[in-house]
Write a protein that holds these residues in place. Sequence first.
Motif, mmCIF file in Angstrom:
data_model
loop_
_atom_site.group_PDB
_atom_site.id
_atom_site.type_symbol
_atom_site.label_atom_id
_atom_site.label_comp_id
_atom_site.label_asym_id
_atom_site.label_seq_id
_atom_site.Cartn_x
_atom_site.Cartn_y
_atom_site.Cartn_z
ATOM 1 N N ALA A 51 1.700 29.732 52.997
ATOM 2 C CA ALA A 51 1.566 32.171 52.307
ATOM 3 C C ALA A 51 2.273 32.631 53.093
ATOM 4 O O ALA A 51 3.309 34.007 52.237
ATOM 5 C CB ALA A 51 -0.174 32.601 52.468
ATOM 6 N N ALA A 52 2.921 31.925 54.279
ATOM 7 C CA ALA A 52 4.204 33.097 54.894
ATOM 8 C C ALA A 52 5.748 32.679 54.201
ATOM 9 O O ALA A 52 5.929 34.294 54.170
ATOM 10 C CB ALA A 52 4.348 32.574 56.209
ATOM 11 N N LEU A 53 5.854 31.784 53.410
ATOM 12 C CA LEU A 53 6.826 31.293 52.744
ATOM 13 C C LEU A 53 7.048 32.354 51.329
ATOM 14 O O LEU A 53 7.696 33.320 51.268
ATOM 15 C CB LEU A 53 6.881 30.310 52.613
ATOM 16 C CG LEU A 53 7.197 29.297 53.274
ATOM 17 C CD1 LEU A 53 7.236 27.421 53.186
ATOM 18 C CD2 LEU A 53 8.423 29.652 53.859
ATOM 19 N N ILE A 54 5.856 33.056 50.976
ATOM 20 C CA ILE A 54 5.468 33.234 50.096
ATOM 21 C C ILE A 54 5.931 34.676 50.372
ATOM 22 O O ILE A 54 6.147 35.731 49.448
ATOM 23 C CB ILE A 54 4.189 32.730 49.242
ATOM 24 C CG1 ILE A 54 4.234 32.104 48.491
ATOM 25 C CG2 ILE A 54 3.900 33.972 48.482
ATOM 26 C CD1 ILE A 54 3.135 31.178 48.728
ATOM 27 N N ARG A 55 4.857 35.178 51.120
ATOM 28 C CA ARG A 55 5.133 36.539 51.617
ATOM 29 C C ARG A 55 6.599 37.323 51.862
ATOM 30 O O ARG A 55 7.041 37.911 51.589
ATOM 31 C CB ARG A 55 4.307 36.457 52.855
ATOM 32 C CG ARG A 55 3.365 37.654 52.701
ATOM 33 C CD ARG A 55 2.108 38.112 53.960
ATOM 34 N NE ARG A 55 2.008 37.642 54.362
ATOM 35 C CZ ARG A 55 1.434 35.872 55.449
ATOM 36 N NH1 ARG A 55 0.939 35.208 54.548
ATOM 37 N NH2 ARG A 55 1.724 35.183 56.344
ATOM 38 N N ALA A 56 7.349 36.105 52.409
ATOM 39 C CA ALA A 56 8.524 36.682 53.115
ATOM 40 C C ALA A 56 9.565 36.689 51.582
ATOM 41 O O ALA A 56 10.973 37.028 51.945
ATOM 42 C CB ALA A 56 8.936 35.642 54.041
ATOM 43 N N SER A 57 9.194 35.647 51.105
ATOM 44 C CA SER A 57 10.312 35.258 49.909
ATOM 45 C C SER A 57 10.530 36.654 48.660
ATOM 46 O O SER A 57 9.261 37.354 48.362
ATOM 47 C CB SER A 57 10.050 34.171 48.738
ATOM 48 O OG SER A 57 10.781 34.037 47.512
ATOM 49 N N ASP A 58 12.204 37.093 48.498
ATOM 50 C CA ASP A 58 12.361 37.788 47.615
ATOM 51 C C ASP A 58 11.689 37.594 46.428
ATOM 52 O O ASP A 58 11.502 38.809 44.904
ATOM 53 C CB ASP A 58 13.676 38.145 47.017
ATOM 54 C CG ASP A 58 13.902 38.852 49.108
ATOM 55 O OD1 ASP A 58 13.408 38.952 49.622
ATOM 56 O OD2 ASP A 58 15.068 38.625 49.975
ATOM 57 N N ARG A 59 11.460 36.413 45.646
ATOM 58 C CA ARG A 59 11.060 35.998 44.322
ATOM 59 C C ARG A 59 10.232 36.121 43.901
ATOM 60 O O ARG A 59 9.315 36.031 44.406
ATOM 61 C CB ARG A 59 11.852 34.955 44.506
ATOM 62 C CG ARG A 59 11.218 33.742 42.688
ATOM 63 C CD ARG A 59 11.352 32.189 43.266
ATOM 64 N NE ARG A 59 11.242 31.652 41.998
ATOM 65 C CZ ARG A 59 11.313 30.702 41.928
ATOM 66 N NH1 ARG A 59 11.157 28.815 42.856
ATOM 67 N NH2 ARG A 59 11.292 30.297 40.996
ATOM 68 N N PRO A 60 10.046 37.053 42.775
ATOM 69 C CA PRO A 60 8.323 37.582 41.719
ATOM 70 C C PRO A 60 7.820 36.335 41.268
ATOM 71 O O PRO A 60 8.228 35.402 41.347
ATOM 72 C CB PRO A 60 9.292 38.324 41.062
ATOM 73 C CG PRO A 60 10.130 37.889 40.784
ATOM 74 C CD PRO A 60 10.809 37.279 41.679
ATOM 75 N N ARG A 61 6.962 36.249 41.888
ATOM 76 C CA ARG A 61 5.462 35.318 41.623
ATOM 77 C C ARG A 61 4.539 35.719 40.802
ATOM 78 O O ARG A 61 3.682 36.886 41.084
ATOM 79 C CB ARG A 61 5.028 34.448 42.953
ATOM 80 C CG ARG A 61 6.394 33.624 43.404
ATOM 81 C CD ARG A 61 5.854 32.672 45.054
ATOM 82 N NE ARG A 61 7.022 32.522 46.011
ATOM 83 C CZ ARG A 61 7.953 31.278 45.502
ATOM 84 N NH1 ARG A 61 8.216 31.126 44.339
ATOM 85 N NH2 ARG A 61 8.796 31.936 46.185
ATOM 86 N N THR A 62 4.270 34.890 40.392
ATOM 87 C CA THR A 62 2.634 35.185 39.473
ATOM 88 C C THR A 62 1.533 34.778 40.347
ATOM 89 O O THR A 62 1.442 34.664 41.323
ATOM 90 C CB THR A 62 2.124 34.447 38.102
ATOM 91 O OG1 THR A 62 1.664 33.232 38.556
ATOM 92 C CG2 THR A 62 3.625 34.620 36.887
ATOM 93 N N ARG A 63 0.252 35.417 40.275
ATOM 94 C CA ARG A 63 -0.785 35.223 40.619
ATOM 95 C C ARG A 63 -0.622 34.107 41.293
ATOM 96 O O ARG A 63 -1.312 33.038 42.509
ATOM 97 C CB ARG A 63 -1.940 36.682 40.483
ATOM 98 C CG ARG A 63 -3.487 35.890 41.534
ATOM 99 C CD ARG A 63 -4.495 36.516 40.539
ATOM 100 N NE ARG A 63 -5.379 36.536 41.684
ATOM 101 C CZ ARG A 63 -5.911 37.444 42.562
ATOM 102 N NH1 ARG A 63 -5.162 38.765 42.993
ATOM 103 N NH2 ARG A 63 -6.966 37.288 43.199
ATOM 104 N N LYS A 64 -0.877 33.107 40.026
ATOM 105 C CA LYS A 64 -0.953 31.617 39.847
ATOM 106 C C LYS A 64 -0.117 31.004 41.144
ATOM 107 O O LYS A 64 -0.258 30.185 41.383
ATOM 108 C CB LYS A 64 -1.510 31.324 38.741
ATOM 109 C CG LYS A 64 -1.182 29.372 37.969
ATOM 110 C CD LYS A 64 -1.548 28.881 37.065
ATOM 111 C CE LYS A 64 -1.766 27.233 37.266
ATOM 112 N NZ LYS A 64 -2.661 27.051 36.774
#
Length: 179
Positions: A51-64
């Motif tokens: 979750a921390a890596l997802i939050r810190a990423s500039d890459r857009p991600r879908t909910r899934k």
Amino acid sequence: MSGLASDDLTPGSDEHWEAVHTGLAADHLIALGQVAYWSARIDTTLPLLAAALIRASDRPRTRKQAEVVGLTFSQILEKTSALVAELGAADQVRVLFERDASAIQKAMEDRNHLLHAYWLRGPREPAMAQRTRREGTTTTPFSAADVERVAVNLANLSDRLWLTYAVADGILEYQEVAG
């Protein structure tokens, strides 16, 4: 123990011990509890790191793509590894995670063998942990000291994984000192 209802069993009494006795020595049971405790800490920390890596990423991600709840340990480890691979080769989080990822996977496999096994009890060490999977049945001897080594390994890896998460989430600043 005939005629005793579970309500009649006082914890610590001879009747209680007889009712719950596993045939494994106390040191085996204590070590298995430690394995359960430390592996649960890894199970809890790994999704936090993802979750921390997802939050810190500039890459857009879908909910899934951003979902880490409800996945198996292996799925979360795979997702976390993919997120870490997006970081630069010298990124501290990547270095910390990649140093421990395969050891974490192996330790959790050991945990599965210990905690999901049917224990074949005998009067002598080592006890035998029998686990049946699609590939067949594996029976492995584990002394109490063997189980304790798995627990200590999980404890160390748990602490290291938490450190990696804390660095990734900005909770801690950490710099390894060359020694």
